[in-house]
Write a protein that holds these residues in place. Structure first.
Motif, PDB file in Angstrom:
ATOM      1  N   SER A   1      61.635  32.040  27.602  1.00 19.59           N
ATOM      2  CA  SER A   1      60.888  30.821  27.338  1.00 19.59           C
ATOM      3  C   SER A   1      61.099  29.803  28.465  1.00 19.59           C
ATOM      4  CB  SER A   1      61.314  30.225  25.995  1.00 19.59           C
ATOM      5  OG  SER A   1      60.703  28.972  25.777  1.00 19.59           O
ATOM      6  N   SER A   2      62.328  29.714  28.963  1.00 20.49           N
ATOM      7  CA  SER A   2      62.625  28.808  30.078  1.00 20.49           C
ATOM      8  C   SER A   2      61.852  29.205  31.327  1.00 20.49           C
ATOM      9  CB  SER A   2      64.129  28.820  30.383  1.00 20.49           C
ATOM     10  OG  SER A   2      64.870  28.277  29.311  1.00 20.49           O
ATOM     11  N   ILE A   3      61.807  30.497  31.610  1.00 23.62           N
ATOM     12  CA  ILE A   3      61.066  30.974  32.773  1.00 23.62           C
ATOM     13  C   ILE A   3      59.593  30.603  32.652  1.00 23.62           C
ATOM     14  CG2 ILE A   3      60.357  33.041  34.052  1.00 23.62           C
ATOM     15  CD1 ILE A   3      63.001  34.343  33.142  1.00 23.62           C
ATOM     16  N   SER A   4      59.048  30.747  31.454  1.00 19.60           N
ATOM     17  CA  SER A   4      57.642  30.407  31.228  1.00 19.60           C
ATOM     18  C   SER A   4      57.384  28.931  31.494  1.00 19.60           C
ATOM     19  CB  SER A   4      57.251  30.776  29.795  1.00 19.60           C
ATOM     20  OG  SER A   4      55.900  30.437  29.535  1.00 19.60           O
ATOM     21  N   HIS A   5      58.249  28.071  30.987  1.00 24.67           N
ATOM     22  CA  HIS A   5      58.034  26.640  31.159  1.00 24.67           C
ATOM     23  C   HIS A   5      58.147  26.196  32.606  1.00 24.67           C
ATOM     24  CE1 HIS A   5      58.644  26.513  26.744  1.00 24.67           C
ATOM     25  NE2 HIS A   5      57.910  25.424  26.828  1.00 24.67           N
ATOM     26  N   MET A   6      58.951  26.881  33.405  1.00 26.18           N
ATOM     27  CA  MET A   6      59.085  26.490  34.800  1.00 26.18           C
ATOM     28  C   MET A   6      57.835  26.817  35.608  1.00 26.18           C
ATOM     29  SD  MET A   6      61.867  24.946  34.711  1.00 26.18           S
ATOM     30  CE  MET A   6      62.057  24.550  36.438  1.00 26.18           C
ATOM     31  N   GLY A   7      56.947  27.647  35.053  1.00 23.33           N
ATOM     32  CA  GLY A   7      55.674  27.907  35.718  1.00 23.33           C
ATOM     33  C   GLY A   7      54.840  26.648  35.878  1.00 23.33           C
ATOM     34  N   PHE A   8      54.943  25.729  34.907  1.00 27.72           N
ATOM     35  CA  PHE A   8      54.201  24.470  35.006  1.00 27.72           C
ATOM     36  C   PHE A   8      54.696  23.626  36.175  1.00 27.72           C
ATOM     37  CE2 PHE A   8      53.462  25.683  30.591  1.00 27.72           C
ATOM     38  CZ  PHE A   8      52.111  25.407  30.448  1.00 27.72           C
ATOM     39  N   VAL A   9      55.973  23.738  36.491  1.00 37.78           N
ATOM     40  CA  VAL A   9      56.529  22.998  37.621  1.00 37.78           C
ATOM     41  C   VAL A   9      55.858  23.444  38.919  1.00 37.78           C
ATOM     42  CG1 VAL A   9      58.623  22.548  38.972  1.00 37.78           C
ATOM     43  CG2 VAL A   9      58.734  22.616  36.472  1.00 37.78           C
ATOM     44  N   MET A  10      55.714  24.746  39.104  1.00 39.39           N
ATOM     45  CA  MET A  10      55.089  25.258  40.331  1.00 39.39           C
ATOM     46  C   MET A  10      53.640  24.814  40.453  1.00 39.39           C
ATOM     47  SD  MET A  10      56.613  29.099  40.747  1.00 39.39           S
ATOM     48  CE  MET A  10      56.590  29.552  39.025  1.00 39.39           C
ATOM     49  N   ILE A  11      52.910  24.865  39.354  1.00 42.44           N
ATOM     50  CA  ILE A  11      51.502  24.466  39.397  1.00 42.44           C
ATOM     51  C   ILE A  11      51.380  22.980  39.703  1.00 42.44           C
ATOM     52  CG2 ILE A  11      49.390  24.261  38.027  1.00 42.44           C
ATOM     53  CD1 ILE A  11      50.250  26.813  36.559  1.00 42.44           C
ATOM     54  N   GLY A  12      52.245  22.164  39.116  1.00 46.97           N
ATOM     55  CA  GLY A  12      52.224  20.732  39.400  1.00 46.97           C
ATOM     56  C   GLY A  12      52.530  20.428  40.855  1.00 46.97           C
ATOM     57  N   ILE A  13      53.501  21.135  41.429  1.00 49.81           N
ATOM     58  CA  ILE A  13      53.856  20.931  42.839  1.00 49.81           C
ATOM     59  C   ILE A  13      52.686  21.282  43.749  1.00 49.81           C
ATOM     60  CG2 ILE A  13      55.356  21.761  44.704  1.00 49.81           C
ATOM     61  CD1 ILE A  13      57.554  22.122  42.592  1.00 49.81           C
ATOM     62  N   ALA A  14      51.897  22.267  43.360  1.00 48.43           N
ATOM     63  CA  ALA A  14      50.785  22.744  44.190  1.00 48.43           C
ATOM     64  C   ALA A  14      49.457  22.078  43.869  1.00 48.43           C
ATOM     65  CB  ALA A  14      50.641  24.258  44.023  1.00 48.43           C
ATOM     66  N   SER A  15      49.442  21.034  43.047  1.00 47.44           N
ATOM     67  CA  SER A  15      48.181  20.464  42.576  1.00 47.44           C
ATOM     68  C   SER A  15      47.519  19.511  43.567  1.00 47.44           C
ATOM     69  CB  SER A  15      48.419  19.727  41.255  1.00 47.44           C
ATOM     70  OG  SER A  15      49.252  18.594  41.462  1.00 47.44           O
ATOM     71  N   PHE A  16      48.281  18.943  44.493  1.00 49.78           N
ATOM     72  CA  PHE A  16      47.795  17.938  45.440  1.00 49.78           C
ATOM     73  C   PHE A  16      47.264  16.689  44.742  1.00 49.78           C
ATOM     74  CE2 PHE A  16      47.441  21.901  47.862  1.00 49.78           C
ATOM     75  CZ  PHE A  16      48.112  21.557  49.021  1.00 49.78           C
ATOM     76  N   THR A  17      47.800  16.373  43.575  1.00 51.89           N
ATOM     77  CA  THR A  17      47.442  15.143  42.875  1.00 51.89           C
ATOM     78  C   THR A  17      48.705  14.406  42.466  1.00 51.89           C
ATOM     79  OG1 THR A  17      47.375  16.208  40.682  1.00 51.89           O
ATOM     80  CG2 THR A  17      45.314  16.156  41.952  1.00 51.89           C
ATOM     81  N   ASP A  18      48.587  13.077  42.388  1.00 53.38           N
ATOM     82  CA  ASP A  18      49.727  12.266  41.942  1.00 53.38           C
ATOM     83  C   ASP A  18      50.156  12.671  40.538  1.00 53.38           C
ATOM     84  OD1 ASP A  18      49.454  10.895  44.312  1.00 53.38           O
ATOM     85  OD2 ASP A  18      48.303   9.255  43.419  1.00 53.38           O
ATOM     86  N   LEU A  19      49.172  12.871  39.674  1.00 47.33           N
ATOM     87  CA  LEU A  19      49.456  13.185  38.279  1.00 47.33           C
ATOM     88  C   LEU A  19      50.133  14.542  38.140  1.00 47.33           C
ATOM     89  CD1 LEU A  19      49.105  12.013  35.432  1.00 47.33           C
ATOM     90  CD2 LEU A  19      46.929  13.242  35.279  1.00 47.33           C
ATOM     91  N   GLY A  20      49.653  15.529  38.901  1.00 44.65           N
ATOM     92  CA  GLY A  20      50.232  16.866  38.817  1.00 44.65           C
ATOM     93  C   GLY A  20      51.668  16.914  39.297  1.00 44.65           C
ATOM     94  N   LEU A  21      51.938  16.274  40.434  1.00 43.96           N
ATOM     95  CA  LEU A  21      53.309  16.264  40.966  1.00 43.96           C
ATOM     96  C   LEU A  21      54.228  15.465  40.048  1.00 43.96           C
ATOM     97  CD1 LEU A  21      55.264  17.055  43.185  1.00 43.96           C
ATOM     98  CD2 LEU A  21      54.526  15.049  44.488  1.00 43.96           C
ATOM     99  N   SER A  22      53.721  14.360  39.518  1.00 41.78           N
ATOM    100  CA  SER A  22      54.513  13.579  38.565  1.00 41.78           C
ATOM    101  C   SER A  22      54.839  14.407  37.332  1.00 41.78           C
ATOM    102  CB  SER A  22      53.742  12.316  38.167  1.00 41.78           C
ATOM    103  OG  SER A  22      54.470  11.548  37.245  1.00 41.78           O
ATOM    104  N   GLY A  23      53.853  15.194  36.859  1.00 40.38           N
ATOM    105  CA  GLY A  23      54.090  16.076  35.717  1.00 40.38           C
ATOM    106  C   GLY A  23      55.129  17.135  36.004  1.00 40.38           C
ATOM    107  N   ALA A  24      55.158  17.644  37.253  1.00 36.97           N
ATOM    108  CA  ALA A  24      56.145  18.656  37.623  1.00 36.97           C
ATOM    109  C   ALA A  24      57.564  18.091  37.551  1.00 36.97           C
ATOM    110  CB  ALA A  24      55.849  19.174  39.032  1.00 36.97           C
ATOM    111  N   VAL A  25      57.754  16.873  38.075  1.00 35.82           N
ATOM    112  CA  VAL A  25      59.079  16.236  38.020  1.00 35.82           C
ATOM    113  C   VAL A  25      59.461  15.956  36.564  1.00 35.82           C
ATOM    114  CG1 VAL A  25      60.467  14.274  38.753  1.00 35.82           C
ATOM    115  CG2 VAL A  25      58.761  15.234  40.307  1.00 35.82           C
ATOM    116  N   LEU A  26      58.493  15.465  35.795  1.00 40.59           N
ATOM    117  CA  LEU A  26      58.758  15.182  34.389  1.00 40.59           C
ATOM    118  C   LEU A  26      59.096  16.455  33.619  1.00 40.59           C
ATOM    119  CD1 LEU A  26      58.843  13.100  32.117  1.00 40.59           C
ATOM    120  CD2 LEU A  26      56.382  13.434  31.800  1.00 40.59           C
TER     121      LEU A  26
END
Length: 525
Positions: free
Chosen positions: A309-334
């Motif tokens: 489950s932890s591995i699955s949730h960390m997938g959102f971090v990668m997508i947020g880092i690669a989003s090129f948007t303020d909101l996406g990167l902020s979501g990755a840190v959050l």
């Protein structure tokens, strides 16, 4: 003494390490004095973190703060250089918070308590150093330092297959660390000047092909720690054999080191290469979300189920880092902070459940809610947080990544639709395996064999206190995300702007928009 010039970060890093060196001389056989000493050290260091943050950190400043730099090995150009910005400060606070609670979670440890708490305190300082150091060689050294305590904590206090899990952990992570060392040395010696200062390296003009090679090296190293499939297999084995406090450190802090380094090294220092690798990160993030969720659904071992489950949730971090948007990167840190809190709470409750049932197999449980209503209530609440129930921090983080990626203009509409659809599938799978897990543990008929052989006592006040401490920020961030986002917004906005400039199409769009705005007639003319 001038408080403004006090070396806060150096003190925060070195204090628990220095305090751990006194543990062997403390006269204590049963571990009672040792655990109280360790808890006091943890609380003092966490108090120093909070005080330094409160007095010396400016939310509106996107650059490094609390900066300290001292020559260490001048012949090698190695400096003790530390600092904190919006990327590192939330994770430094998280480290202090989770580690202090992990010390309290280790209260029942009676086997070699001095060594156990020595390793916990040494790891405390080492993990904060990972988020604070600003020298590439020093980063490699502290990255390696925190591997040693985890290895011994797994190999000495782990389960039946602890030696296998510890060896696999050290081989995977140490192997990945070689790529950090090689890439750091290459970046430091590149160009006319030799420097390992991260800020100076970020200003070097690396050729694109050179950036791509460095990015790939760092990605391999951080893919192990994040973890990214297929370099993830050490994590279920490590979690499967770890004790509750070690679980909390692994899930709450260790995985975040990979996400932090991916932003700090790959995105911030190699922005041109990030523009090429970003789609790869998105694909790998989707694979993490779907594959790990399906694998978690199939697991019958409780620890391994939560690990996937932890591995699955960390997938959102990668997508947020690669989003090129303020909101996406902020979501990755959050998401990193949110998962640190939620993962630590779930794994602590898994350990508490195992202490009472002495089994991790779901087939051997059932109906224990009647005898352990407090654990049932806490387990249910933390599971709701993990499946991103509105009002919890996980919901806000995943929603920000969703919207941030969906509104990104760096990708084609077709690609975004496919990715968002697959992310949604992962979100749907999460409540399926978590709710089925709760049903098998707590609902239904009692397992008579389990009840007859084990005394199923409910949660004690210490355990309720630990979960309450974790749930307060989980719910607080869920209802008011600005509690956390204001800490790093200035940094993530600045970084996103730099990343967008590295994408040719986005940079061209920005330039054309600027020309139009400058040439447009003023209203009323």
């Amino acid at each position: 003494m001038n408080i403004a010039n006090f070396p806060w970060l150096t003190t925060i890093i070195l204090f628990p390490i220095a305090a751990s060196l006194l543990l062997p001389i403390i006269p204590d056989k049963e571990g009672k004095t040792v655990r109280w000493y360790s808890l006091v050290v943890g609380l003092i260091d966490f108090a120093l973190i909070v005080y330094a943050f409160y007095t010396g950190y400016d939310f509106s400043n996107p650059d490094l703060q609390l900066v300290e730099s001292y020559p260490w090995v001048p012949q090698l150009g190695l400096n003790w250089s530390v600092g904190a910005d919006g990327l590192s400060m939330p994770l430094i606070i998280l480290t202090g918070f989770i580690t202090t609670l992990a010390i309290l979670a280790a209260w029942p440890v009676t086997f070699k308590p001095k060594l156990f708490f020595f390793l916990i305190l040494a790891m405390y300082g080492g993990q904060i150093a990972v988020f604070a150091v600003q020298d590439m060689l020093l980063f490699f050294l502290v990255w390696e330092l925190e591997l040693v305590p985890i290895y011994f904590l797994l190999s000495i206090w782990g389960g039946k297959r602890r030696q296998y899990a510890a060896t696999k952990f050290i081989l995977y992570t140490a192997g990945g660390s070689l790529f950090i060392l090689l890439s750091a040395l290459t970046m430091g010696f590149y160009g006319d000047t030799v420097t390992f200062d991260m800020r100076a390296i970020a200003l070097k003009d690396f050729a694109l092909n050179f950036q791509l090679a460095l990015y790939a090296g760092f990605l391999i190293a951080y893919a192990v720690k994040l973890p990214i499939i297929p370099l993830h297999t050490w994590l279920p084995d490590a979690h499967g054999e770890a004790t509750a406090p070690v679980h909390m450190l692994l899930a709450g802090i260790l995985l975040k080191m990979g996400g932090y380094a991916l932003v700090r090294m790959n995105a911030q220092m190699l922005p041109d290469a990030h523009a090429y690798f970003a789609p790869v990160l998105v694909v790998l993030g989707v694979v993490n979300i779907i594959y790990a969720a399906l694998t978690s659904f199939a697991q019958r071992n409780l620890k391994r189920k939560i690990a996937y489950s932890s591995i699955s949730h960390m997938g959102f971090v990668m997508i947020g880092i690669a989003s090129f948007t303020d909101l996406g990167l902020s979501g990755a840190v959050l998401q990193m902070v949110s998962h640190g809190l939620i993962g630590a709470s779930l794994f602590f409750l898994v350990g508490a459940t195992y202490d009472r049932t002495h089994t991790l197999m779901l087939d051997e449980m059932g109906g224990v809610a009647k005898r352990m209503p407090k654990i049932f209530a806490m387990f249910t609440t933390c599971s709701m947080a993990s499946l991103a129930l509105p009002g919890m921090s996980g919901f806000v983080a995943e929603l920000m990544v969703f919207v941030g990626f969906a509104t990104s203009d760096a990708y084609s509409s077709t690609f975004k639709v496919i990715v968002v659809f697959l992310m949604a599938v992962g979100v749907i799978l999460t409540p399926i395996y978590l709710l089925s897990m709760l049903r098998e543990i707590f609902y239904g008929k009692e397992n008579e064999e389990l009840v007859s052989h084990q005394v199923l006592i409910d949660a004690e006040p210490r355990e309720v206190f630990i979960i309450a401490c974790l749930l307060i920020p989980i719910i607080g961030i869920g209802f008011y995300p600005k509690l956390l986002t204001q800490m790093y917004d200035a940094t993530t906005v600045q970084l996103t702007a730099r990343l967008r400039d590295s994408v040719p199409t986005l940079a061209q769009q920005q330039e054309e928009t600027l020309k139009v705005s400058l040439s447009a007639p003023e209203i009323g003319n």
